[in-house]
Design an enzyme around this catalytic site. Sequence first.
Site, PDB file in Angstrom:
ATOM      1  N   GLY A   4       0.840  -1.199   0.000  1.00 55.21           N
ATOM      2  CA  GLY A   4       0.000   0.000   0.000  1.00 55.21           C
ATOM      3  C   GLY A   4       0.867   1.238   0.000  1.00 55.21           C
ATOM      4  N   THR A  32       4.940   2.634   5.536  1.00 53.59           N
ATOM      5  CA  THR A  32       3.566   2.155   5.740  1.00 53.59           C
ATOM      6  C   THR A  32       2.804   3.180   6.546  1.00 53.59           C
ATOM      7  OG1 THR A  32       2.091   0.554   6.766  1.00 53.59           O
ATOM      8  CG2 THR A  32       4.222   0.808   7.802  1.00 53.59           C
ATOM      9  N   ILE A  33       1.597   3.480   6.139  1.00 60.67           N
ATOM     10  CA  ILE A  33       0.776   4.416   6.916  1.00 60.67           C
ATOM     11  C   ILE A  33       0.299   3.752   8.202  1.00 60.67           C
ATOM     12  CG2 ILE A  33      -0.067   5.647   4.884  1.00 60.67           C
ATOM     13  CD1 ILE A  33      -2.835   4.205   5.629  1.00 60.67           C
ATOM     14  N   ASP A  34       0.417   2.422   8.290  1.00 60.83           N
ATOM     15  CA  ASP A  34      -0.117   1.708   9.452  1.00 60.83           C
ATOM     16  C   ASP A  34       0.766   1.828  10.691  1.00 60.83           C
ATOM     17  OD1 ASP A  34      -2.375   0.894   8.101  1.00 60.83           O
ATOM     18  OD2 ASP A  34      -1.419  -0.915   7.330  1.00 60.83           O
ATOM     19  N   MET A  90      -7.961   3.911   8.459  1.00 58.11           N
ATOM     20  CA  MET A  90      -7.282   2.660   8.134  1.00 58.11           C
ATOM     21  C   MET A  90      -6.550   2.082   9.348  1.00 58.11           C
ATOM     22  SD  MET A  90      -5.910   3.287   4.255  1.00 58.11           S
ATOM     23  CE  MET A  90      -6.975   2.863   2.842  1.00 58.11           C
ATOM     24  N   GLU A 115     -10.648   0.701  11.232  1.00 56.40           N
ATOM     25  CA  GLU A 115     -11.367  -0.233  10.355  1.00 56.40           C
ATOM     26  C   GLU A 115     -11.280  -1.654  10.897  1.00 56.40           C
ATOM     27  OE1 GLU A 115      -9.737  -0.828   6.411  1.00 56.40           O
ATOM     28  OE2 GLU A 115      -7.693  -0.605   7.133  1.00 56.40           O
ATOM     29  N   LEU A 159      -7.982   8.482   0.375  1.00 61.18           N
ATOM     30  CA  LEU A 159      -7.689   9.910   0.549  1.00 61.18           C
ATOM     31  C   LEU A 159      -6.685  10.111   1.683  1.00 61.18           C
ATOM     32  CD1 LEU A 159     -10.190  10.083  -1.251  1.00 61.18           C
ATOM     33  CD2 LEU A 159     -11.015  11.974   0.142  1.00 61.18           C
ATOM     34  N   GLN A 160      -6.792   9.291   2.735  1.00 68.33           N
ATOM     35  CA  GLN A 160      -5.944   9.488   3.906  1.00 68.33           C
ATOM     36  C   GLN A 160      -4.497   9.076   3.690  1.00 68.33           C
ATOM     37  OE1 GLN A 160      -7.134   6.486   7.245  1.00 68.33           O
ATOM     38  NE2 GLN A 160      -8.458   6.057   5.501  1.00 68.33           N
ATOM     39  N   ARG A 161      -4.253   8.227   2.724  1.00 71.45           N
ATOM     40  CA  ARG A 161      -2.854   7.834   2.530  1.00 71.45           C
ATOM     41  C   ARG A 161      -2.235   8.493   1.303  1.00 71.45           C
ATOM     42  NH1 ARG A 161      -3.381   1.375   0.837  1.00 71.45           N
ATOM     43  NH2 ARG A 161      -3.330   1.802  -1.385  1.00 71.45           N
TER      44      ARG A 161
END
Lengths: 431, 431
Positions: free
Chosen positions: A12, A141-143, A189, A246, A297-299
Amino acid sequence: MPANVLYGQAGGVTAVINASAHGVIQGVRHHRDHFGRIYAAREGIIGALREDLVDLEREDAASLDALRHTPGGAFGACRYDLGPLESHKHQYERLMEVFAAHDIGYFFYNGGGGSMVTAEKVHVAAQQMGYPLTVMGIPKTIDNDLAGTDTSPGFGSAAKYVATSVREAALDVASMAESSTKVFIMEVMGRHAGWLAAAGGLAQGRPDDAPQIVLFAERAFHRRAFMDRVREIVERVGYCVVVASEGLRDADGQFLSVAESSHVEDWIQLGGVAPNLAEMVRRDLDLKVHWALPDYLQRAAAHIGSATDVEQAAAVGERAVELAVAGENGRMPVIRRESDEPYEWSVDSVDLARIADVETTVPEAFIREDGYHITEAARRYLAPLIRGEARPPFINGLPDYARLGMFPVERRLPPYELDEQVAPQKGGKPA
Amino acid sequence: MPANVLYGQAGGVTAVINASAHGVIQGVRHHRDHFGRIYAAREGIIGALREDLVDLEREDAASLDALRHTPGGAFGACRYDLGPLESHKHQYERLMEVFAAHDIGYFFYNGGGGSMVTAEKVHVAAQQMGYPLTVMGIPKTIDNDLAGTDTSPGFGSAAKYVATSVREAALDVASMAESSTKVFIMEVMGRHAGWLAAAGGLAQGRPDDAPQIVLFAERAFHRRAFMDRVREIVERVGYCVVVASEGLRDADGQFLSVAESSHVEDWIQLGGVAPNLAEMVRRDLDLKVHWALPDYLQRAAAHIGSATDVEQAAAVGERAVELAVAGENGRMPVIRRESDEPYEWSVDSVDLARIADVETTVPEAFIREDGYHITEAARRYLAPLIRGEARPPFINGLPDYARLGMFPVERRLPPYELDEQVAPQKGGKPA
C-alpha cells in the site's frame, strides 16, 4: 565499471514513498563514482521479474525533484509475494537473470513488513546462488506497524490528515448539532493496529473537544458500553465525534465490518465499520448520525503532508544508499527517537531478517484505561510526527504532482509469465 | 443612539461561512457611527427566538480575526423553518419582541436558499408589523445551487477539496492497479445538483487522467452503459476513477442510494451511492473496487480552502453591511463574474424574494454530450473558483481554529418554547 542500481516500490502506497525514492536518487547522485545507472522496476518485484524497468537517468531533474512532494507510488507498487526459494527457485533464477542482464548490483526495495520478506528472500537467494547483490529495504507504511523503527515513513502524513480532518469535521458537527447531526463517525485505516485512530485523538485540544471517543483495533468493542458513553457525551456536550479503526472487532473477535453487513456480499473487503456503527447508534439511541470513510484519501493526502514525515522518508532512502556504499547488505534504515521534546531523531539500521513480517500495535500505555481515548504518553509520541507542513506547489488551484517520462530500459531477455496462482488480474473477469 | 446588529448562521455550514461573519464584523467596524453593538444569535433563527444571543463586542480581536480561516459555523447554524406569517404570527411577534428588547435594527442572515426564505419572511413580517428592521441575506452553500449569483461562497473551497482529493487518490490507485484496486469511486455532496462532482472533473489534466468518469445528479444513471465504459477504461488505462454525485438517480428517478440498499434501514439518509456503485462494479465486472465517502470533511476543509472563495465570502459579508448603511433592505449581495480569464468579479445584489428557495443545477453546456464528464465551458467556469490557497495557521502540526468566548447577552424576556413540530431534538430519544 560500477554496477547499476534497481529501485522498487511495494505494498500500500503512502503520501511520502516517492520522497524515499527521491532520497535514493539523491544518495546515488552523491556517490556517482560508486554506482552505474539507476533504474526503477515497474510494480516492484513484478517489474523485476518481467524485466519491466525504467531508466531514471533519462528523467529531467525537475520531474525527479517533484517526487519529493508527490503521493502514490510513481513507479507502481505491487502486492505480490515470492514463493519460498525451495519450491519457487525459478522465480529467483529469473530475477538473477534480469539483474545480470542489466548489471544490477544493488536492489533497494521500498515497502512494509510483507515487502521486507520479499527483500530478505531476494537477499538470501542471491547469496545462495552466488550472485553479487546488495539488498536494502526502505521502510514505509501508513499503518505504523513496522518493527524495529520508532515510526514508519507514511504514517506521519496520514496521521496529520486524520487529525486535521477530524478537527475540521467536528467544527461542522458542533455548529449544527442543536438541530441536525449529533453523532459523527470517521473510519480510518488500520486493520490490525489502531495507530491512525490514535492519531485522530490528537485533534482533541481540551477535554470534551472532539473526538470524544477513539475506538482502537486493539480493544474489543462492547456495544452497550459504547452506546452509554455516546448518549452521555451527547447529553453533556451536545454532540459526539468518534474515530474508529477499520479493524475494530467485538468481544468474540468478529470484525464489526462483517458482523452487521454480512448480508451485503463482499462488503467486508471494503470497510464498513463507520456505516455499521452509525446504524447501531440510530437503532439504539435514535440520534441523527453522519459518517465518513476517507479510504485512499488518507494515505495520498500530500497536500497536508507532515514535514517531519517527508524528511524522514527522504532520509531513510538516502541512508539505504550510504549503507550500501559502506558495504552493508540485507539491512533496512530505521528511525530512532532521541527525544520527544524537543523532538530529535536519527537514522539507524536493522537486519531485514529481524523486522520482516513482524507487526507492532498500539501499546497499552498509549490507550486510556477505559479504552476510549489516547493517553498523554501517546500524545508525546504522536505529536512530533505530524509537525510541520509539507506542501506541494499548486498550479491553477490544484497540487502539481510529478509526471515522469517512464523511459523503458530495452529488454534483453525473453518475456516471463508470472506464476498463475499469484498473477494479478489484468481487467475484466479474472481467470 | 444607533440600533444594534444581529448576525445569524443557518443551513449546512461551509469552510468559509465564518469568513462572511468576519466580513460583517469588519463592515460594522468601518461604520461604527452607524451601528450600535453587534450580536450573534446562537443557532441562527433559533437563538433569535430563544433570546440566545452572544455579544461580539466582548470578543478579543484576534479571536474574531481567526474566524476568517475557521470552518464550521462559529455561532451555531440551524435547520429550522419559520411557519407562514398568517398561521404562525406568534413566531414573528416573539422575534420582534426579542429585537425590540435588544434594540436590534439590523438582521443579517447567512445561509442558503432555504435560509433566504426565512430572511425574507422576517423582512416581510417586520414591515407588516411596523417594526423598523433592515434585513440582509448573505449567501453560502457548498452546493453552488443558489440563484442570482455566479457562485456561492463555500462552493469554491469544497470544490478545491474534491478536485485535490480525487487527484491524490487517483495517484494511489494508478500505482497499485496492476495487482490491486482497479476501480475507485468517490461520492461527493450534491443531492439535487452535480456541481461538486463537476469540480472533481477539474482533477483531470490530460485525456485519460483520472477521474475518467463523472456522474452528475442531472443525468440518469444507466448501469449497463456505465459498466461498459468502466470496463473499457480499465482495459485501456489500467484503472478507472469515478466521481459520483450523492444525488445520482436511475432512469426511473430512483436514488441510487435507495435502489440497492433499501434493506439497510434508513441508509438513504446517509448517502451510499459509492458503496452501491462499488457493489455493482464487483458484481458486473468482478473487479477490485475501493470507495470513499468524505461527507462533512469536504465542506469543512479550511486547510485546503480556496483563496478566491474566502475573499468572496468576506466580500459578501462586508457588502451586506454597506447595503444596509446605504438604506437598502431585503436584499442579498451576490457574486457577479466580469471575466473568466483573467478572472474578475464584482459584488452586486438582488432582492431576497427573487432568490429564496430557487435552486440552480449544472447547465447542459457544462456536461459532456455523453453525460460522463465536464466540458471546456465548465472548466472555464470552475477553474477560477478554486484558485489560490487559503491556509489557516498551524500549531503543533494542526490547524489552529478560532475559539470564541461566546459571551451571552443578558436575557430580558421570559423563556420561549420552540414550536414542537419543528423543535430540534436535544439528544436521547426525540419526543
